[in-house]
Motif scaffolding. Structure first.
Motif, PDB file in Angstrom:
ATOM      1  N   TYR A 200       0.826  -1.205   0.000  1.00  0.00           N
ATOM      2  CA  TYR A 200       0.000   0.000   0.000  1.00  0.00           C
ATOM      3  C   TYR A 200       0.862   1.256   0.000  1.00  0.00           C
ATOM      4  O   TYR A 200       1.810   1.385   0.775  1.00  0.00           O
ATOM      5  N   ALA A 201       0.501   2.210  -0.870  1.00  0.00           N
ATOM      6  CA  ALA A 201       1.183   3.496  -0.959  1.00  0.00           C
ATOM      7  C   ALA A 201       0.191   4.515  -1.486  1.00  0.00           C
ATOM      8  O   ALA A 201      -0.879   4.159  -2.002  1.00  0.00           O
ATOM      9  N   MET A 202       0.523   5.784  -1.360  1.00  0.00           N
ATOM     10  CA  MET A 202      -0.372   6.831  -1.849  1.00  0.00           C
ATOM     11  C   MET A 202      -0.502   6.793  -3.372  1.00  0.00           C
ATOM     12  O   MET A 202      -1.543   7.122  -3.925  1.00  0.00           O
TER      13      MET A 202
ATOM     14  N   VAL B  18       6.923   3.194  -3.661  1.00  0.00           N
ATOM     15  CA  VAL B  18       7.230   2.109  -2.720  1.00  0.00           C
ATOM     16  C   VAL B  18       7.363   2.665  -1.309  1.00  0.00           C
ATOM     17  O   VAL B  18       7.882   2.000  -0.415  1.00  0.00           O
ATOM     18  N   SER B  19       6.889   3.898  -1.111  1.00  0.00           N
ATOM     19  CA  SER B  19       6.854   4.497   0.217  1.00  0.00           C
ATOM     20  C   SER B  19       5.575   4.032   0.911  1.00  0.00           C
ATOM     21  O   SER B  19       4.475   4.412   0.489  1.00  0.00           O
ATOM     22  N   PRO B  20       5.661   3.191   1.927  1.00  0.00           N
ATOM     23  CA  PRO B  20       4.471   2.554   2.495  1.00  0.00           C
ATOM     24  C   PRO B  20       3.485   3.539   3.116  1.00  0.00           C
ATOM     25  O   PRO B  20       3.867   4.574   3.653  1.00  0.00           O
ATOM     26  N   LEU B  21       2.227   3.155   3.045  1.00  0.00           N
ATOM     27  CA  LEU B  21       1.157   3.982   3.592  1.00  0.00           C
ATOM     28  C   LEU B  21       1.094   3.882   5.106  1.00  0.00           C
ATOM     29  O   LEU B  21       0.626   4.786   5.780  1.00  0.00           O
ATOM     30  N   TRP B  22       1.542   2.768   5.623  1.00  0.00           N
ATOM     31  CA  TRP B  22       1.598   2.588   7.082  1.00  0.00           C
ATOM     32  C   TRP B  22       2.710   1.609   7.434  1.00  0.00           C
ATOM     33  O   TRP B  22       3.228   0.881   6.575  1.00  0.00           O
ATOM     34  N   GLY B  23       3.076   1.618   8.717  1.00  0.00           N
ATOM     35  CA  GLY B  23       4.147   0.734   9.146  1.00  0.00           C
ATOM     36  C   GLY B  23       4.354   0.790  10.649  1.00  0.00           C
ATOM     37  O   GLY B  23       3.632   1.475  11.377  1.00  0.00           O
ATOM     38  N   ILE B  24       5.361   0.064  11.103  1.00  0.00           N
ATOM     39  CA  ILE B  24       5.681   0.013  12.531  1.00  0.00           C
ATOM     40  C   ILE B  24       7.055   0.634  12.762  1.00  0.00           C
ATOM     41  O   ILE B  24       7.969   0.481  11.952  1.00  0.00           O
TER      42      ILE B  24
ATOM     43  N   THR C 224       0.941   5.876  10.445  1.00  0.00           N
ATOM     44  CA  THR C 224       0.419   6.015   9.086  1.00  0.00           C
ATOM     45  C   THR C 224       1.099   7.210   8.425  1.00  0.00           C
ATOM     46  O   THR C 224       1.489   8.167   9.093  1.00  0.00           O
ATOM     47  N   PHE C 225       1.228   7.137   7.103  1.00  0.00           N
ATOM     48  CA  PHE C 225       1.951   8.174   6.352  1.00  0.00           C
ATOM     49  C   PHE C 225       1.125   8.592   5.139  1.00  0.00           C
ATOM     50  O   PHE C 225       1.480   8.309   3.998  1.00  0.00           O
ATOM     51  N   ARG C 226       0.006   9.243   5.384  1.00  0.00           N
ATOM     52  CA  ARG C 226      -0.888   9.660   4.308  1.00  0.00           C
ATOM     53  C   ARG C 226      -0.540  11.088   3.855  1.00  0.00           C
ATOM     54  O   ARG C 226      -0.943  12.063   4.469  1.00  0.00           O
ATOM     55  N   ASP C 227       0.221  11.176   2.792  1.00  0.00           N
ATOM     56  CA  ASP C 227       0.598  12.462   2.223  1.00  0.00           C
ATOM     57  C   ASP C 227      -0.304  12.739   1.026  1.00  0.00           C
ATOM     58  O   ASP C 227      -0.112  12.194  -0.060  1.00  0.00           O
ATOM     59  N   ALA C 228      -1.327  13.563   1.243  1.00  0.00           N
ATOM     60  CA  ALA C 228      -2.269  13.897   0.168  1.00  0.00           C
ATOM     61  C   ALA C 228      -2.057  15.335  -0.299  1.00  0.00           C
ATOM     62  O   ALA C 228      -3.001  16.046  -0.636  1.00  0.00           O
ATOM     63  N   GLY C 229      -0.800  15.764  -0.320  1.00  0.00           N
ATOM     64  CA  GLY C 229      -0.473  17.121  -0.749  1.00  0.00           C
ATOM     65  C   GLY C 229      -0.672  17.319  -2.239  1.00  0.00           C
ATOM     66  O   GLY C 229      -0.950  16.363  -2.975  1.00  0.00           O
TER      67      GLY C 229
ATOM     68  N   GLU D 127       1.313  17.786  -4.773  1.00  0.00           N
ATOM     69  CA  GLU D 127       2.176  17.022  -5.674  1.00  0.00           C
ATOM     70  C   GLU D 127       1.654  15.601  -5.855  1.00  0.00           C
ATOM     71  O   GLU D 127       1.579  15.085  -6.986  1.00  0.00           O
ATOM     72  N   VAL D 128       1.283  14.960  -4.748  1.00  0.00           N
ATOM     73  CA  VAL D 128       0.759  13.595  -4.817  1.00  0.00           C
ATOM     74  C   VAL D 128      -0.580  13.576  -5.546  1.00  0.00           C
ATOM     75  O   VAL D 128      -0.827  12.705  -6.404  1.00  0.00           O
ATOM     76  N   ARG D 129      -1.458  14.533  -5.236  1.00  0.00           N
ATOM     77  CA  ARG D 129      -2.774  14.582  -5.892  1.00  0.00           C
ATOM     78  C   ARG D 129      -2.627  14.779  -7.395  1.00  0.00           C
ATOM     79  O   ARG D 129      -3.332  14.131  -8.189  1.00  0.00           O
ATOM     80  N   ASN D 130      -1.745  15.665  -7.802  1.00  0.00           N
ATOM     81  CA  ASN D 130      -1.564  15.930  -9.229  1.00  0.00           C
ATOM     82  C   ASN D 130      -1.016  14.710  -9.965  1.00  0.00           C
ATOM     83  O   ASN D 130      -1.439  14.401 -11.083  1.00  0.00           O
ATOM     84  N   LYS D 131      -0.068  14.020  -9.339  1.00  0.00           N
ATOM     85  CA  LYS D 131       0.480  12.808  -9.958  1.00  0.00           C
ATOM     86  C   LYS D 131      -0.604  11.745 -10.098  1.00  0.00           C
ATOM     87  O   LYS D 131      -0.695  11.058 -11.123  1.00  0.00           O
ATOM     88  N   PHE D 132      -1.417  11.613  -9.056  1.00  0.00           N
ATOM     89  CA  PHE D 132      -2.495  10.627  -9.099  1.00  0.00           C
ATOM     90  C   PHE D 132      -3.490  10.959 -10.206  1.00  0.00           C
ATOM     91  O   PHE D 132      -3.894  10.084 -10.988  1.00  0.00           O
ATOM     92  N   LEU D 133      -3.887  12.218 -10.294  1.00  0.00           N
ATOM     93  CA  LEU D 133      -4.853  12.629 -11.315  1.00  0.00           C
ATOM     94  C   LEU D 133      -4.296  12.463 -12.719  1.00  0.00           C
ATOM     95  O   LEU D 133      -5.021  12.089 -13.647  1.00  0.00           O
ATOM     96  N   ASP D 134      -3.008  12.746 -12.882  1.00  0.00           N
ATOM     97  CA  ASP D 134      -2.383  12.556 -14.192  1.00  0.00           C
ATOM     98  C   ASP D 134      -2.483  11.100 -14.635  1.00  0.00           C
ATOM     99  O   ASP D 134      -2.811  10.813 -15.791  1.00  0.00           O
ATOM    100  N   MET D 135      -2.213  10.193 -13.733  1.00  0.00           N
ATOM    101  CA  MET D 135      -2.300   8.773 -14.075  1.00  0.00           C
ATOM    102  C   MET D 135      -3.745   8.337 -14.280  1.00  0.00           C
ATOM    103  O   MET D 135      -4.055   7.588 -15.194  1.00  0.00           O
ATOM    104  N   LEU D 136      -4.638   8.825 -13.419  1.00  0.00           N
ATOM    105  CA  LEU D 136      -6.046   8.462 -13.522  1.00  0.00           C
ATOM    106  C   LEU D 136      -6.660   8.909 -14.853  1.00  0.00           C
ATOM    107  O   LEU D 136      -7.460   8.202 -15.474  1.00  0.00           O
ATOM    108  N   LEU D 137      -6.233  10.077 -15.328  1.00  0.00           N
ATOM    109  CA  LEU D 137      -6.761  10.641 -16.566  1.00  0.00           C
ATOM    110  C   LEU D 137      -5.945  10.228 -17.782  1.00  0.00           C
ATOM    111  O   LEU D 137      -6.254  10.643 -18.903  1.00  0.00           O
TER     112      LEU D 137
END
Length: 332
Positions: free
Chosen positions: A285-287, A292-298, A313-318, A320-330
């Motif tokens: 799991y990753a954003m 390969v930066s895990p979404l959660w861990g110990i 947990t490491f939820r980075d929804a900044g 940069e991450v949102r734009n990269k996600f949208l680029d791939m989604l679209l």
């Protein structure tokens, strides 16, 4: 799945066999009963952070617990519907609704212990995201239509949508699986194990991860549209952590036992966090599907091997991450 969607499917299940004058009471009963299974999130311990992970989607989602869970739901709900439903009717509606909880969760990722206590394994079909607004919105509209019209035959609209959407997700999974095989072959890799799942809130962009024989985890994003060719986004790679050798000196301690528990919960996909050397994460799991930066861990503290690990947990929804996600989604 999110609680609202659980409730809507539970309401659909209850409405499906209710008489016209009892449809609304049945819908309320089903709505509440289907969400009760997820109360297992309240099982936690400040002293043992991994307890919550282990108990979530465990006994409360198993097939053998359905009748018990439905009884608990009935006791809680009947006081609100007893003027409309008998206790027996409330139980039957609760039973139908509660039965949908574990099955729907099994369609998502992470896994559900459907056969607990006989089989200690989590089952996950990975054909729908844990939150899918399109799936939930149409289910909301069709369930509301049945509630408003008080016509149980209209509940077939809800069931038709659920079945068709999950079949589409299954088809998308099959395409992603085929593409994953092609990717590995092109890289001359022989995957030991593979995890494929839709990214959050959609069925178009899929996360493909596989472990090669050299114990490296490779991440890819795959956009699968019915109207265009697949788009593949090459991601990063990371070595799996050989935690048994790395922490062999701590065997018999709470630290070692916790790492072993987390390894089981992560199905062996343990990786180091790229920015936090003391953190071991779940590599599935990753954003972003390419990360390969895990979404959660110990968090590992070898100076205190007799204390439980910390869960982070490491939820980075900044942006940069949102734009990269949208680029791939679209598909950009």
């Amino acid at each position: 799945m999110d609680p609202v969607t659980h409730g809507l499917l539970g309401a659909t299940a209850s409405q499906s066999f209710a008489s016209r004058d009892k449809i609304r009471a049945a819908a309320f009963t089903g709505l509440a009963s289907a969400m009760i299974a997820d109360l297992d999130v309240l099982i936690s311990s400040s002293a043992d952070p991994l307890l919550n992970l282990e108990m979530h989607r465990q006994f409360s989602h198993s097939l053998v617990f359905i009748s018990v869970g439905a009884l608990i739901a009935t006791v809680l709900v009947w006081w609100f519907v007893k003027s409309r439903l008998s206790f027996k009717e409330t139980y039957l509606f609760s039973l139908a609704a509660y039965a949908t909880a574990g099955i729907l969760d099994a369609c998502t990722s992470y896994g559900v212990k459907l056969l607990w206590p006989f089989v200690d394994e989590r089952y996950a079909l990975n054909i729908i995201s844990v939150f899918d607004p399109l799936f939930s919105l149409v289910l909301l509209l069709t369930t509301a239509l049945v509630f408003y019209k008080r016509q149980k035959l209209l509940s077939w609209l809800s069931w038709t949508w659920v079945v068709l959407y999950l079949l589409w997700g299954s088809g998308q999974y099959g395409r992603a699986e085929h593409i994953a095989s092609q990717i590995a072959a092109q890289q001359n890799h022989l995957p030991v194990k593979t995890v494929i799942k839709p990214t959050i809130a959609n069925e178009l962009l899929w996360s493909v991860r596989y472990v090669s024989r050299n114990d490296s985890l490779y991440a890819y994003g795959v956009r699968i549209s019915p109207f265009s060719d697949p788009v593949i986004y090459k991601g990063k790679a990371v070595r799996l952590l050989n935690w048994r050798n790395t922490y062999a000196d701590y065997k018999g301690t709470v630290l070692y036992d916790d790492i072993q528990r987390f390894a089981k919960l992560s199905d062996g996909y343990l990786v180091r966090h790229p920015q936090l050397a003391e953190v071991i994460g779940d590599g599935r799991y990753a954003m972003l599907p390419t990360s390969v930066s895990p979404l959660w861990g110990i968090e590992i503290d070898t100076t205190s091997p007799h204390n439980h690990v910390k869960f982070e947990t490491f939820r980075d929804a900044g942006p940069e991450v949102r734009n990269k996600f949208l680029d791939m989604l679209l598909g950009r």
